[in-house]
Scaffold this motif. Structure first.
Motif, mmCIF file in Angstrom:
data_model
loop_
_atom_site.group_PDB
_atom_site.id
_atom_site.type_symbol
_atom_site.label_atom_id
_atom_site.label_comp_id
_atom_site.label_asym_id
_atom_site.label_seq_id
_atom_site.Cartn_x
_atom_site.Cartn_y
_atom_site.Cartn_z
ATOM 1 N N MET B 1 0.858 -1.198 0.000
ATOM 2 C CA MET B 1 0.000 0.000 0.000
ATOM 3 C C MET B 1 0.888 1.239 0.000
ATOM 4 O O MET B 1 1.397 1.652 1.032
ATOM 5 C CB MET B 1 -0.906 -0.029 1.226
ATOM 6 N N GLN B 2 1.088 1.780 -1.172
ATOM 7 C CA GLN B 2 1.929 2.964 -1.270
ATOM 8 C C GLN B 2 1.236 4.167 -0.664
ATOM 9 O O GLN B 2 0.012 4.225 -0.594
ATOM 10 C CB GLN B 2 2.198 3.276 -2.741
ATOM 11 N N LEU B 3 2.031 5.136 -0.289
ATOM 12 C CA LEU B 3 1.495 6.442 0.071
ATOM 13 C C LEU B 3 1.694 7.366 -1.125
ATOM 14 O O LEU B 3 2.740 7.328 -1.770
ATOM 15 C CB LEU B 3 2.236 7.019 1.280
ATOM 16 N N ARG B 12 -1.367 10.089 1.676
ATOM 17 C CA ARG B 12 -2.543 9.251 1.941
ATOM 18 C C ARG B 12 -2.328 7.919 1.228
ATOM 19 O O ARG B 12 -1.552 7.823 0.288
ATOM 20 C CB ARG B 12 -3.828 9.905 1.401
ATOM 21 N N GLU B 13 -3.085 6.912 1.673
ATOM 22 C CA GLU B 13 -2.938 5.599 1.054
ATOM 23 C C GLU B 13 -3.413 5.632 -0.404
ATOM 24 O O GLU B 13 -4.341 6.350 -0.758
ATOM 25 C CB GLU B 13 -3.728 4.545 1.839
ATOM 26 N N GLU B 16 -6.977 5.921 -1.886
ATOM 27 C CA GLU B 16 -7.769 7.154 -1.904
ATOM 28 C C GLU B 16 -7.654 7.878 -3.246
ATOM 29 O O GLU B 16 -8.311 8.894 -3.443
ATOM 30 C CB GLU B 16 -7.307 8.099 -0.783
ATOM 31 N N ALA B 61 -10.910 10.110 -3.030
ATOM 32 C CA ALA B 61 -11.597 9.841 -1.762
ATOM 33 C C ALA B 61 -11.267 10.899 -0.719
ATOM 34 O O ALA B 61 -11.627 10.753 0.444
ATOM 35 C CB ALA B 61 -11.232 8.458 -1.234
ATOM 36 N N GLY B 62 -10.574 11.951 -1.133
ATOM 37 C CA GLY B 62 -10.209 13.006 -0.197
ATOM 38 C C GLY B 62 -10.736 14.344 -0.675
ATOM 39 O O GLY B 62 -11.946 14.541 -0.762
ATOM 40 N N CYS B 63 -9.828 15.234 -1.070
ATOM 41 C CA CYS B 63 -10.250 16.595 -1.433
ATOM 42 C C CYS B 63 -10.748 16.684 -2.872
ATOM 43 O O CYS B 63 -11.182 17.739 -3.300
ATOM 44 C CB CYS B 63 -9.099 17.572 -1.211
ATOM 45 N N ARG B 64 -10.664 15.566 -3.621
ATOM 46 C CA ARG B 64 -11.206 15.475 -4.970
ATOM 47 C C ARG B 64 -10.500 16.431 -5.935
ATOM 48 O O ARG B 64 -11.066 16.819 -6.942
ATOM 49 C CB ARG B 64 -12.715 15.707 -4.967
#
Lengths: 930, 93, 199
Positions: B1-3, B12-13, B16, B61-64
């Motif tokens: 699972m890269q960041l 973030r993962e 996302e 899945a975050g700030c889009r």
């Protein structure tokens, strides 16, 4: 047998267990393997292909042989007896290399836990404990994981550290770690995979050791997902077997494992012991086993025994046969346990030494799996005769035996990470080992991967077949592919392959380690995402009402949508025919809240919509609605829906249910990456607005009754217009949009009020027989009108023209997404598949969706195979309005074929069907205004 | 699972994020002026280098927000992330 | 007025289950309030200050209190403004009037998200069973927020204290039932005898 004065088991308590149908006892702290050996049970099962007797070959997870099926308290196949902690009432049986899945549902809980630490230490042996302590003392957030029930790693308790017994040292460090609130210390937790950016997965066995007392509220196993700034790999080393003839019998154990069984469990695995070694460490086993009462002989591969250990052996009367090799074994009748070691002496003479335990040490393989998982390359170390971490990786430290450091003093020094290391008192200096991988003998009885029954002969066959790499030999022979993934066999396989190829082992290299380090149950990986939590279920604000009304639900993406509302005695067909008739003859109501809705706001809102829709949106008047189609740059339809112009600078874009997120993302992508200069903002309002289409010739009565302020006449509120009104002060937006061809009003309201407004609509429609209908009826009604469902009647290869929607493609706009592709030659081909209606000529057969469409030759026969496919059926229903089944299909050149009869294979029959216009009900559009 | 480091939200993962293909492929100024082949090059053809590759990513899945990244296709390593409109940074792969 | 048309809280069917949670965990479905998605281009953020009542937070992944509610950073030009006292359409109208002249936008999203309050000494551990972010109070303390995934559900997570014991979770109403079931299931771990029994 059990020896008094040894072991850390709790002898004050007795546990009963059953193995292969016989009852035995053991003690808390035992594993199933130690308890079996204590009871004199050495044969655990038999090998997978040859059926040879197999026992315990190592004391922990590197054991290649002791597989069992556990039946109670928790059924599970293919576990290692060495890692199953003994609990009262345990029922298990030995396996022949294959297990059997439990037939009862797994009712245990499994979960996961995320962690973020500065330092992750894997392995709570002496090096790992010190590394964790050093990090804790620096004030870091630390996780310390260890796969065994208790910390201490390979320390047996006989060592002395800083002047005290080693177990006291362990207890002190553990106690200190416990005082640090930011240290998580987890035993029974195996780091099974290391991934990018400091990510490590670990499996914790949380309740298995509690047996039947395990609290049902707790997860049985937990996957820890750990993100670490720095990972310290302190995973120790696996002792390496030596390959000789018949080296697979019960009673042939790794030397350090025999010693571990003694000190950890008080189990003496044999009374007459032959220790075969080329490494110093096995002497500690020889000495300890002798002190515990065994008669021990050492077969030493080196020409001379190390001086310290020669003295220790002499003190105990342990003969040391130097320059000697064990070349084979004999086995006892019955359980097949080893009964003698066949020794070749320095002079070449052959001696048969009777024994019931053959303890073997070929040296040590650093447990470098975690290092290797993320591209860490391993290098051959000739002093070890094995591979060890061969490069520095950012954020990774390998310490102790995992790094090839085999003396305790060295492990303490590397673990101390710069702090003053504790002293390893009285530790004899290690002398160079003899690297012995294999003793010459018959290839087909020399087992390399004991679990796989794979021998030197198999490697020879692989090499003979042309395999030249360790990876290919692995796959050809299956060596290293069993439950243990070659923990003890991997280096041997490389060494023997190199030997047979005549190349240096450092040139051949070894196979890449891949997760998981030890087997992980799928249930643990699934965690809590099973059963009702398997996948999110999306429900509308009306869900409770739908359930109460007896709806049968359909999965639409993650949404649960009512498919139909059966009345007592109705099947789907009957319910849908009733619902369809109610809408076309009276009034129906649908929960359309799942439709995607996007607020488009800003002075360039119309510019954006003109670019993304095939039709013109900028000339849409405020208060009006327009149907639109969106295409990709390739000209293929990606979504359709309606657009409401709320103001000069504001629109609501309605998408399909399935396209809601996709289309918002699509628009954001263009706005953010291609047209950042446009002054426009997008926001999802899908869930803001509950939408209830009220549909049918009597819908006007329902709407006018509930919204008294709204003039619902055609003149005042025409088709494709929207109006704002109120209900008890709550804003309501009503739009005249029809997805059925009928007079229809879509009622939009803040979803807070959805159930209340729905109930009001039902009450207002009661005297008109308002009928709730589901998605199936919606689909039938739209199909009767030839309205396509994007994603059902299209598949990403369909243009608006193919759908008969050239009218929705602007000729005035200079460009929009997809326009340029319409003129590509392949998109102007008159033989492209086009959407048409299909009426089975028998007026009875409902053609299955997905059926192929074929055509007879002029002579009335099928063409010779392969029969050309003209297209396929995309939608098919029974129609209440038509009184017959009908279908929509994509057919090559379909619009030119209207009136033709084609055939559709249904089962063994060819069903004739007539191609028609896709609009089958009210082609004149007379019904939309009521 | 890269960041993956979102320019706004930080690391973030990878789950996302949504991959958006090659970066810096501009929509043609005048598609109508292109030949079928030129247009097809824009629609269907993308580079597939071994090594550093400028790509578009969305923190879906975050700030889009969409952003660009230079990634080494041999190692999957992100060499740089940068905001839309910024020039591709010089990075050693 | 609006109050005669009754509202139906999304999680009304989970309230009994919330009431039975083990000690150390409290989940409350918060009353729905007016919410607006506010977009203001960089350089014009001050145009919103008057209506919002505070300066918009510019640091990513933070939130600030405002009269009647809070403002949550959602993106470099996007905020979520809540208001417990205002009618949704009025909040939208006021914000839109303030920012539209500056090429901003405001949209009523009151029913687009619902809020769940999670409190108690086990709150952080419960979230850590399904949230990949570092929620340690030193990293994710009061005033921090994140749009991320909890279990399999997209959420906006707000830290309300510095002890890891008070969070607000904003979730799409359509996912709220699933999320509530997920939270309730996660809470089973903390029922007596509790996690320490596994050690």
């Amino acid at each position: 047998m059990r020896v008094d004065g040894y072991g850390r088991i709790d002898r004050s308590r007795t546990l009963g267990f059953t193995f292969d149908g016989r009852s035995y006892t053991g003690h808390p702290g035992d594993t199933l393997a130690s308890a079996l050996l204590a009871n004199g049970v050495h044969r655990i099962g038999s090998s997978v292909t040859l059926g040879r007797p197999r026992g315990i070959s190592a004391a922990w997870s590197e054991d290649a042989t002791g597989l069992v099926q556990v039946e109670e308290p928790f059924p599970e196949p293919m576990l290692l007896a060495t890692t199953v902690e003994l609990v009262d009432g345990l029922v298990a049986r030995g396996l022949g290399g294959q297990g059997r899945l439990a037939e009862v549902a797994d009712t245990a809980r499994y979960d996961r836990m995320h962690h973020h630490v500065d330092t992750l230490v894997v392995g709570a042996g002496p090096a790992g404990l010190l590394a964790a302590r050093a990090a804790a003392r620096r004030g870091e957030r630390v996780a310390l994981l260890d796969d065994r029930p208790e910390p201490g790693g390979s320390l047996t308790g006989t060592e002395r550290i800083d002047g005290r017994p080693s177990r006291e040292f362990v207890a002190d460090v553990v106690a200190e770690l416990a005082t640090h609130p930011e240290v998580a210390h987890l035993q029974r937790t195996t780091a099974f995979g290391r991934y990018d950016d400091g990510f490590v997965l670990a499996l914790q066995h949380r309740t298995d050791h509690l047996g039947a007392d395990a609290p049902r509220t707790l997860s049985r196993q937990r996957v820890h997902r750990i993100r670490a700034g720095r990972t310290v790999i302190a995973t120790g080393a696996h002792e390496r077997p030596i390959v000789f003839a018949d080296n697979d019998r019960p009673g042939i154990l790794l030397a350090a494992s025999a010693r571990d069984l003694l000190h950890r469990y008080g189990v003496l695995a044999g009374r007459e012991v032959v220790v075969f070694t080329g490494d110093d460490a096995a002497y500690a086993a020889a000495v300890d086993l002798a002190d515990a009462g065994a008669a021990v002989t050492v077969v030493e591969a080196r020409p001379q025994a190390p001086a310290h250990w020669a003295g220790a052996a002499a003190d105990r009367g342990i003969p040391v046969l130097t320059g000697s090799l064990v070349a084979g074994t004999e086995g006892a009748p019955g359980d097949g346990r080893v009964s003698a070691a066949v020794v070749t002496g320095a002079d070449g003479a052959r001696t048969v030494l009777g024994c019931d335990l053959l303890a073997v040490s070929g040296g040590w393989n650093p447990t470098a799996h975690l290092f290797s998982h993320v591209r860490g390359t391993l290098a051959y170390d000739p002093a070890l005769g094995a591979f060890r971490p061969g490069e520095d990786l950012d954020g990774v430290a390998v310490v102790g035996a995992a790094n090839g450091t085999l003396d305790l003093a060295g492990c303490l020094r590397e673990g101390a990470s710069g702090e003053r290391p504790p002293s390893a008192d009285g530790e004899p200096e290690r002398t160079p080992g003899a690297i012995v991988w294999r003793v010459e003998g018959p290839h087909d009885r020399q087992f390399v991967d004991v679990q796989r029954d794979a021998t030197v002969a198999d490697i020879a066959r692989a090499v003979g077949a042309g395999m030249r790499s360790a990876e290919h030999v692995k796959r050809y022979t299956t060596i290293g592919t069993a439950h243990d993934q070659g923990k003890t066999s991997g280096v041997l396989a490389s060494a023997i392959t190199a030997e047979l190829l005549g190349v240096p082992i450092e040139d051949l290299g070894t196979t890449t380690f891949r997760p998981p380090y030890t087997p992980v149950a799928f249930a643990a990986l699934a965690g809590r995402e099973r059963g009702q939590l398997f996948d999110p279920v999306r429900t509308t604000a009306l869900h409770a009402w739908h359930v109460g009304a007896g709806a049968v639900f359909e999965d639409v993406g993650q949404w649960k949508r009512p498919r139909y509302y059966p009345r007592p005695g109705e099947d789907m067909e009957a319910a849908v025919l009733r619902e369809c008739a109610a809408v076309r003859d009276g009034v129906g109501i649908l929960d359309g809240s799942t439709l995607g809705k996007i607020d488009v706001q800003g002075r360039d809102a119309a510019v954006l919509l003109d670019r993304v829709y095939t039709n013109m949106m900028s000339n849409l008047a405020v208060g009006r609605v327009r149907y639109g189609v969106m295409c990709g740059p390739d000209g293929m339809v990606i979504d359709d829906g309606t657009v409401l112009r709320l103001a000069e600078d504001r629109f609501t874009v309605i998408t399909t249910t399935g396209g809601a997120a996709k289309i918002l993302d699509w628009l954001e992508e263009w706005v953010q990456t291609e047209w950042p200069d446009l002054r426009v903002h997008l926001a999802s309002v899908t869930e803001q607005w509950a939408v209830f289409p009220v549909v049918g010739p009597r819908s006007r009565h329902v709407i006018s009754r509930l919204f008294a302020d709204l003039d619902v006449s055609n003149d005042a509120f025409g088709f494709m217009c929207w109006r704002d009104t109120e209900l008890d002060g709550v804003p309501v937006r009503v739009a005249r949009i029809s997805f059925s061809g009928e007079l229809a009003y879509e009622v939009n309201v803040n979803a807070w009020y959805a159930p209340a407004v729905w109930e009001r609509l039902l009450a207002a429609g009661e005297k008109h027989g308002i009928t709730p209908y589901g998605t199936e009826t919606m689909h039938v009604l739209r199909a009767e009108k030839g309205y396509p469902i994007i994603g059902q009647d299209t598949d990403g290869t369909v243009t608006p023209h193919d759908l008969g929607m050239a009218w929705a493609v602007s000729k005035k706009k200079s460009d929009f997404i997809g326009k340029r592709s319409f003129s590509r030659a392949e998109n102007t081909d008159p033989l492209r598949k086009q959407l048409v209606g299909l009426l089975p000529t028998d007026a009875r057969t409902k053609i299955p969706e997905g059926s192929q469409v074929v055509e007879f030759c002029p002579d009335g026969a099928l063409p010779a195979p392969p029969v050309p496919m003209l297209g396929h059926v995309t939608s098919s229903y029974r129609s209440a309005a038509l009184g017959r089944p009908f279908a929509l299909a994509l057919v090559k050149g379909g619009r030119q074929r209207v009136g033709d009869v084609v055939h559709v294979p249904v089962g063994d029959a060819l069903v004739p069907a007539e191609i028609t216009s896709s609009v089958l009900v009210d082609p004149e559009g007379n019904r939309r205004d009521g | 699972m890269q960041l993956i480091r979102c320019p706004w939200c930080g690391p973030r993962e990878e789950v996302e994020f949504h991959y958006g293909g090659q970066a810096h492929v501009a929509y043609p100024d005048d598609p109508a002026a292109l030949t079928d082949e030129q247009w097809a090059r824009y629609v269907f053809f993308r580079d597939n280098p071994k090594g550093a590759f400028a790509e578009r990513w969305s923190h879906s899945a975050g700030c889009r927000r969409w952003f660009n990244a230079v990634r080494d296709t041999r190692t999957y390593r992100f060499l740089a992330v940068y905001k839309p409109g910024e020039a591709r940074p010089e990075v050693a792969s | 007025m609006a109050d005669t048309l009754h509202r139906s809280p999304v999680l009304r069917h989970r309230e009994d289950a919330f009431a039975r949670l083990p000690e150390g965990l409290e989940i409350v479905a918060e009353p729905d309030v007016a919410l607006a998605d506010l977009r203001v281009p960089e350089g014009a953020v001050a145009s919103a200050t008057g209506v919002v009542g505070v300066a918009l937070p510019l640091e990513p992944n933070t939130w600030v209190a405002r009269p009647g509610g809070q403002v949550v950073w959602l993106g470099p030009d996007e905020w979520l403004v809540s208001d417990a006292d205002e009618r949704p359409e009025a909040l939208e109208a006021a914000l839109r009037a303030a920012v539209a002249p500056h090429d901003g936008a405001a949209v009523d999203v009151s029913a687009q998200r619902t809020a769940v309050r999670l409190r108690g000494r086990h709150a952080r551990a419960l979230l850590a069973t399904g949230c990949a972010l570092d929620l340690h109070p030193s990293v994710f303390g009061a005033g921090r927020s994140a749009q991320t995934t909890l279990g399999l559900v997209g959420v906006v997570l707000l830290a309300l204290d510095d002890r890891g014991e008070d969070y607000r979770i904003l979730v799409r109403p359509s996912f709220a039932g699933y999320l509530a079931d997920w939270l309730l299931d996660a809470a089973v771990e903390f029922e007596p005898p509790g996690p320490a029994a596994a050690l």
